[in-house]
Scaffold this active site. Structure first.
Site, PDB file in Angstrom:
ATOM      1  N   ASN A 207      -0.556   5.323 -57.521  1.00 55.49           N
ATOM      2  CA  ASN A 207      -1.736   4.982 -58.319  1.00 55.49           C
ATOM      3  C   ASN A 207      -1.796   5.894 -59.537  1.00 55.49           C
ATOM      4  OD1 ASN A 207      -4.249   3.730 -58.948  1.00 55.49           O
ATOM      5  ND2 ASN A 207      -5.325   5.493 -58.078  1.00 55.49           N
TER       6      ASN A 207
ATOM      7  N   ASP B  75      -8.323   8.203 -53.951  1.00 64.23           N
ATOM      8  CA  ASP B  75      -7.846   9.110 -55.014  1.00 64.23           C
ATOM      9  C   ASP B  75      -7.495  10.501 -54.479  1.00 64.23           C
ATOM     10  OD1 ASP B  75      -8.280   7.081 -56.867  1.00 64.23           O
ATOM     11  OD2 ASP B  75     -10.326   7.733 -57.296  1.00 64.23           O
TER      12      ASP B  75
ATOM     13  N   HIS C  43      -4.600   7.527 -62.123  1.00 68.18           N
ATOM     14  CA  HIS C  43      -6.048   7.757 -62.152  1.00 68.18           C
ATOM     15  C   HIS C  43      -6.414   8.582 -63.388  1.00 68.18           C
ATOM     16  CE1 HIS C  43     -10.069   8.216 -60.528  1.00 68.18           C
ATOM     17  NE2 HIS C  43     -10.020   9.472 -60.926  1.00 68.18           N
TER      18      HIS C  43
ATOM     19  N   SER D 251      -3.646  11.516 -63.731  1.00 65.13           N
ATOM     20  CA  SER D 251      -2.840  11.882 -62.554  1.00 65.13           C
ATOM     21  C   SER D 251      -2.142  10.643 -61.993  1.00 65.13           C
ATOM     22  CB  SER D 251      -3.730  12.436 -61.433  1.00 65.13           C
ATOM     23  OG  SER D 251      -4.511  13.512 -61.883  1.00 65.13           O
TER      24      SER D 251
HETATM   25  C1  GRF Z   1      -6.070   3.045 -66.602  1.00 64.77           C
HETATM   26  O1  GRF Z   1      -6.839   3.853 -67.419  1.00 64.77           O
HETATM   27  C2  GRF Z   1      -5.819   3.726 -65.287  1.00 64.77           C
HETATM   28  O2  GRF Z   1      -5.868   5.115 -65.348  1.00 64.77           O
HETATM   29  C3  GRF Z   1      -6.937   3.218 -64.415  1.00 64.77           C
HETATM   30  O3  GRF Z   1      -7.164   1.900 -64.860  1.00 64.77           O
HETATM   31  C4  GRF Z   1      -6.795   1.773 -66.221  1.00 64.77           C
HETATM   32  C5  GRF Z   1      -5.930   0.559 -66.352  1.00 64.77           C
HETATM   33  O4  GRF Z   1      -5.651   0.243 -67.686  1.00 64.77           O
HETATM   34  N1  GRF Z   1      -6.573   3.300 -63.014  1.00 64.77           N
HETATM   35  P1  GRF Z   1      -4.663  -0.943 -68.023  1.00 64.77           P
HETATM   36  O5  GRF Z   1      -5.187  -2.200 -67.332  1.00 64.77           O
HETATM   37  O6  GRF Z   1      -3.301  -0.578 -67.554  1.00 64.77           O
HETATM   38  O7  GRF Z   1      -4.733  -1.097 -69.519  1.00 64.77           O
END
Ligand code: GRF
Length: 215
Positions: free
Chosen positions: A110, A148, A112, A139
């Site tokens: 994931n 998370d 985050h 992260s």
């Molecule tokens: C990202 O900022 C990521 O950190 C979070 O969700 C967002 C997804 O953005 N988990 P995208 O759809 O890849 O533009």
């Protein structure tokens, strides 16, 4: 060259991280194959990105399932039928339950938007600004049953400047994310990064702290 890493990328929205992974593969910078793009939302722009690049897509909408177990069961069954090495969560807005996490144990990543363990959960940019934090970051971690909370592979840190708004932090974070996800996947595909019984190894040495990402 070794076999390409087989990926399922799970999204819910824009899919800019998905795009960065597609681009890394298409330009020869990542030895991986996106076997499927799964979206929890049939309106996700990421589905259009996937289709443009000829990738298979699948939508799994929670309205079509009675509860989380059934939803996760269907998702697990689908992912097993596709055959993948890693599940890559890239803005997937559903929390996965323990059974599907167990089925892909240590094979779900994931990304985050915070320096975990700080600011787990949603609205991280609003919360750091509210707290007047001086730094923020991104992260990438392994997913475990606690939200998370899994072992952190890599982190990028950036300063919060006077006048920064949520959109500024989003843009700074995204710029880093788009380099970081392909990099971590590259480490996995070339065997530099390994996972054994939930412990992370980088170049065969136990990773005692997250790798600091310096683009
Ligand atoms: C990202 O900022 C990521 O950190 C979070 O969700 C967002 C997804 O953005 N988990 P995208 O759809 O890849 O533009």
């Amino acid at each position: 060259m070794s076999e390409p890493l087989k990926l399922a990328i799970l999204i819910s929205g824009n899919g800019s991280n998905l795009q960065s992974i597609i681009d890394a593969i298409e330009t020869g910078g990542l030895n991986a194959q996106i076997k499927t793009v799964v979206s929890s939302n049939n309106m996700a722009y990421g589905l259009i990105r996937a289709t443009r690049h000829g990738l298979s897509t699948w939508v799994i909408d929670h309205h079509d399932y009675q509860n989380r177990d059934q939803y996760d069961g269907a998702l697990q069954h689908y992912l097993e039928s596709v055959g993948i090495d890693y599940v890559v969560l890239a803005g997937f807005m559903r929390i996965l339950g323990p059974a599907i996490i167990k089925a892909f144990e240590h094979r779900i990543l994931n990304i985050h938007p915070s320096l975990l363990p700080a600011y787990k959960g949603l609205n991280t940019h609003q919360r750091v600004l509210h707290d007047k934090a001086t730094h923020h970051g991104v992260s990438i971690h392994l997913v475990t049953a606690k939200l998370d909370d899994g072992p952190i592979i890599c982190q990028a840190r950036y300063p919060i400047e006077a006048g920064d708004r949520v959109e500024d932090l989003q843009a700074k974070g995204h710029r880093l994310e788009h380099q970081m996800y392909p990099q971590v996947l590259r480490w996995l595909s070339d065997g530099k990064l390994g996972v054994e019984e939930g412990r992370l190894f980088y170049e065969k040495a136990l990773l005692e702290r997250p790798i600091a990402f310096n683009p």
